[in-house]
Design a protein around this motif. Sequence first.
Motif: not given
Length: 326
Positions: A255, A291, A312
């Motif tokens: 992310n 993601i 993440g």
Amino acid sequence: MKNELSILGTGVYLPPARPVKEVVAEAGQDPSGYQGWDNCCHALEDDHPSTMGVAALRKAMEDAKVDPSELKLVIFAGMSRDYLPSWSVATEIMKACGTEAHCMGLDMTVGCLGALSALDMAQGWLAAHGGGVAAIVAAERWTYTVDYTSIENMGLWGHSDGAAATVVGHKTSHESKGTFCGAEFITQSDLNGTVLVEYGGTRNPVAPAGVKPFERKLMGLSRHDLRQRYSDGYAGSLQALKARFDCNAERVIINQTANLFLQLIAAVIEIPTDNFVMTGHETGHVGSADILIGLDRLLKTDGLDQPYLMLGSTPYAFGSGLLMPA
């Protein structure tokens, strides 16, 4: 591994992107010190988490060649909402896409760790229910909460609106584009509230006069301490993943929290950013959807031909997952 989750299809919806420095300058602030993502996407008037999520999921179902009637589970993994609970974004998406009564709608709120957590949850849920097809949708409309006049909030200036989705399966006849093996997580619960929307909950239901109730505030740690926490969180979750799976992936989907943080994470995991699927400068940080945006980019450009880490985080939790070729 008997509980492997197949990636069947992906889809993305992003509103138009604008240069971050242009947005900041229009707000009356000097953007010259900004070093984050180049662009950010701002929702159109009729873009909401549910409508953007529907657009992304329809693309993912088309990509997967899956009919809505096949879905047994829809997880909405975003932070943004059209309305407060118990109104369900997942169920609204199901209604718009035409799922059937056997489909369960579930809303998760795990910050920017939403998509990875949802993949892990869908993996276990489908295995426990004998297999089938599920959808994971992440959508954010949060740029209106960013104070572009505040230097203290510069870390939020590159945040974006948008959505992404993936259709996944376990024990199905659909063609697999990749295999999600599982994820491991580290939580630092004392960091809960690092990014705080102070008003609207039971503690402070109504904002004082003149205060915007939806603005996010950065609270707590210094930048140095926060970097150390991120380093510890990513290192811990990756160590747990490597202890579970015998695999040394050399590429990463992550992310796009902040450009400078990615340099830190690259040093922690000992994988250069050249091996990251990078979308931040084009799309900004789309929160929980990042993601899945990266996954969509990978599958529709280079394809999945080797193991990838899926990394993440949200300020209080960190996760590492493993994605393998089908």
